[in-house]
Scaffold this active site. Sequence first.
Site, PDB file in Angstrom:
ATOM      1  N   HIS A   1       0.874  -1.182   0.000  1.00  0.00           N
ATOM      2  CA  HIS A   1       0.000   0.000   0.000  1.00  0.00           C
ATOM      3  C   HIS A   1       0.913   1.234   0.000  1.00  0.00           C
ATOM      4  CE1 HIS A   1      -2.692   3.017   1.877  1.00  0.00           C
ATOM      5  NE2 HIS A   1      -3.703   2.250   1.525  1.00  0.00           N
TER       6      HIS A   1
ATOM      7  N   ASP B   1       3.572  -4.422   7.937  1.00  0.00           N
ATOM      8  CA  ASP B   1       2.361  -3.616   7.843  1.00  0.00           C
ATOM      9  C   ASP B   1       1.166  -4.548   8.089  1.00  0.00           C
ATOM     10  OD1 ASP B   1       0.135  -2.202   7.167  1.00  0.00           O
ATOM     11  OD2 ASP B   1       0.796  -1.636   5.161  1.00  0.00           O
TER      12      ASP B   1
ATOM     13  N   GLN C   1      -4.081  -4.766   7.207  1.00  0.00           N
ATOM     14  CA  GLN C   1      -5.089  -5.756   6.807  1.00  0.00           C
ATOM     15  C   GLN C   1      -4.908  -7.065   7.576  1.00  0.00           C
ATOM     16  OE1 GLN C   1      -7.586  -5.048   4.757  1.00  0.00           O
ATOM     17  NE2 GLN C   1      -6.848  -3.119   3.919  1.00  0.00           N
TER      18      GLN C   1
ATOM     19  N   LYS D   1     -10.040  -0.151  10.587  1.00  0.00           N
ATOM     20  CA  LYS D   1     -10.281  -1.403   9.858  1.00  0.00           C
ATOM     21  C   LYS D   1     -10.603  -2.541  10.821  1.00  0.00           C
ATOM     22  CE  LYS D   1      -6.930  -0.118   6.322  1.00  0.00           C
ATOM     23  NZ  LYS D   1      -7.616   0.433   5.154  1.00  0.00           N
TER      24      LYS D   1
ATOM     25  N   CYS E   1      -4.690   2.621  -3.570  1.00  0.00           N
ATOM     26  CA  CYS E   1      -3.413   3.082  -3.013  1.00  0.00           C
ATOM     27  C   CYS E   1      -2.316   2.036  -3.187  1.00  0.00           C
ATOM     28  CB  CYS E   1      -3.544   3.442  -1.523  1.00  0.00           C
ATOM     29  SG  CYS E   1      -4.714   4.739  -1.201  1.00  0.00           S
TER      30      CYS E   1
HETATM   31  N1  PMP Z   1      -1.480  -0.603   4.758  1.00  0.00           N
HETATM   32  C1  PMP Z   1      -2.459  -1.303   4.178  1.00  0.00           C
HETATM   33  C2  PMP Z   1      -2.168  -2.684   3.667  1.00  0.00           C
HETATM   34  C3  PMP Z   1      -3.737  -0.744   4.080  1.00  0.00           C
HETATM   35  O1  PMP Z   1      -4.718  -1.437   3.486  1.00  0.00           O
HETATM   36  C4  PMP Z   1      -3.962   0.556   4.579  1.00  0.00           C
HETATM   37  C5  PMP Z   1      -5.327   1.223   4.481  1.00  0.00           C
HETATM   38  N2  PMP Z   1      -5.974   1.067   3.244  1.00  0.00           N
HETATM   39  C6  PMP Z   1      -2.904   1.229   5.180  1.00  0.00           C
HETATM   40  C7  PMP Z   1      -1.683   0.619   5.259  1.00  0.00           C
HETATM   41  C8  PMP Z   1      -3.045   2.614   5.729  1.00  0.00           C
HETATM   42  O2  PMP Z   1      -3.925   2.673   6.811  1.00  0.00           O
HETATM   43  P1  PMP Z   1      -4.389   4.109   7.344  1.00  0.00           P
HETATM   44  O3  PMP Z   1      -4.889   4.856   6.136  1.00  0.00           O
HETATM   45  O4  PMP Z   1      -5.487   3.796   8.288  1.00  0.00           O
HETATM   46  O5  PMP Z   1      -3.216   4.747   7.976  1.00  0.00           O
END
Ligand code: PMP
Length: 407
Positions: A124, A201, A204, A227, A365
């Site tokens: 991401h 990370d 998810q 999430k 993203c």
């Molecule tokens: N890493 C992953 C794999 C994600 O799916 C996301 C959110 N879509 C993020 C990081 C970022 O999370 P946040 O926008 O809540 O900081």
Amino acid sequence: NGGYDVMRVREDFPILSMSVHGKPLVYLDNAASAQKPAAVLDRMTQAYRSEYSNVHRGLHYLANAATEGYEGARDTVARFLNAGRSEEIVFTRGATEAINLVAQTFGRARIGPGDEIVLSILEHHANIVPWHFLRAQTGAVIKWAPVDEQGNFLLDAFEALLTERTKMVAVTQMSNVLGTVVPVKEVVQIAHARGIPVLVDGAQGSVHLDVDVRDLDCDFYVVTGHKLYGPTGIGALYGKYDLLAEMPPFLGGGEMIREVTCADVAYGTPPHRFEAGTPAIVEAIGLGAALDYIGTIGKARIRAHENALRAYAEARLRELNSVRILGAAEGKGPIVSFEIQNAHAHDVATVIDRSGIAVRAGTHCAMPLLARFGVSSTCRASFGLYNTMDEVDALVRALTKAQAFFA
Ligand code: PMP
């Protein structure tokens, strides 16, 4: 799924009884953000109504109540991740801020010109852009661990990227586009054999997989509250205590210092060193309530339910001629990205919204990953603990109509 009463679970989520465009809401955008159970909403309201004050500073009743709630939430996050101690949990605004924190403190201190940072192509942007910042600031180099056509992470190819210049590995535990589960424990073993630290990370992965940071032995692990059925504006960084203790601070301000004089400043100890300013007190308490809620239902039961939904959704989507599913990694999570022939993903999402169905469309993203697969956008249905097989059928019905529309 033995005794998993999804209709009972749905009653815990007030928003799910909504209608949109005159149709029952079918919320399949959980990988972007999940809905909140009453247990979280009520806990936050209660905190504002009768436990609210700033934390850590006061000696009065409410300051103590708020501090207990906030620090109690830290203990809950530590238990959720099986961290050894609560001081290893730093509250942040989310996964994004947590990764920026590591890049700008740990990364800035350890990484120099020509040093290498290894990411995976699954990442991401939250686990890419902070490393691009660091690359631009230090002259470091980013290398990319590949996946195969199904989206499986390739351990051997990853290992082959590591050199004596590699100073950092940062990989996702689960792709937010393909649902691929990266074997992060093996990644950590391979990296640690060469003395390379690893950030995972878990934005998810923490939602769908059991997480044990001590078993993974990762150096950093990040989560994001919204999430996990918790509020926005709160997330957490797990870091091994010895690493946190050697890291310079991120933001400067109140709460993170030991002493400030006109001439200098001495920093506090972790986790407070990294929590400058008034934190998201009630959001942290809400996150604690969300993790408790997940715990009462049980992650293994949730996972069995979500995997059944994913398998059913993929089987039904394959019946549609014009649908192409991206990624078929072994053991993937409940995230299904797909394309429809002759239709832009945004148009598909807009059309099925008329049937009350919420999916995400776009690049999620993860532009480098989409480029790897030669697509510019996808639709994504992502499942949570309250979704039903009927909702999968509703998705397929709506897509069948949409398919005729675009043909
Ligand atoms: N890493 C992953 C794999 C994600 O799916 C996301 C959110 N879509 C993020 C990081 C970022 O999370 P946040 O926008 O809540 O900081």
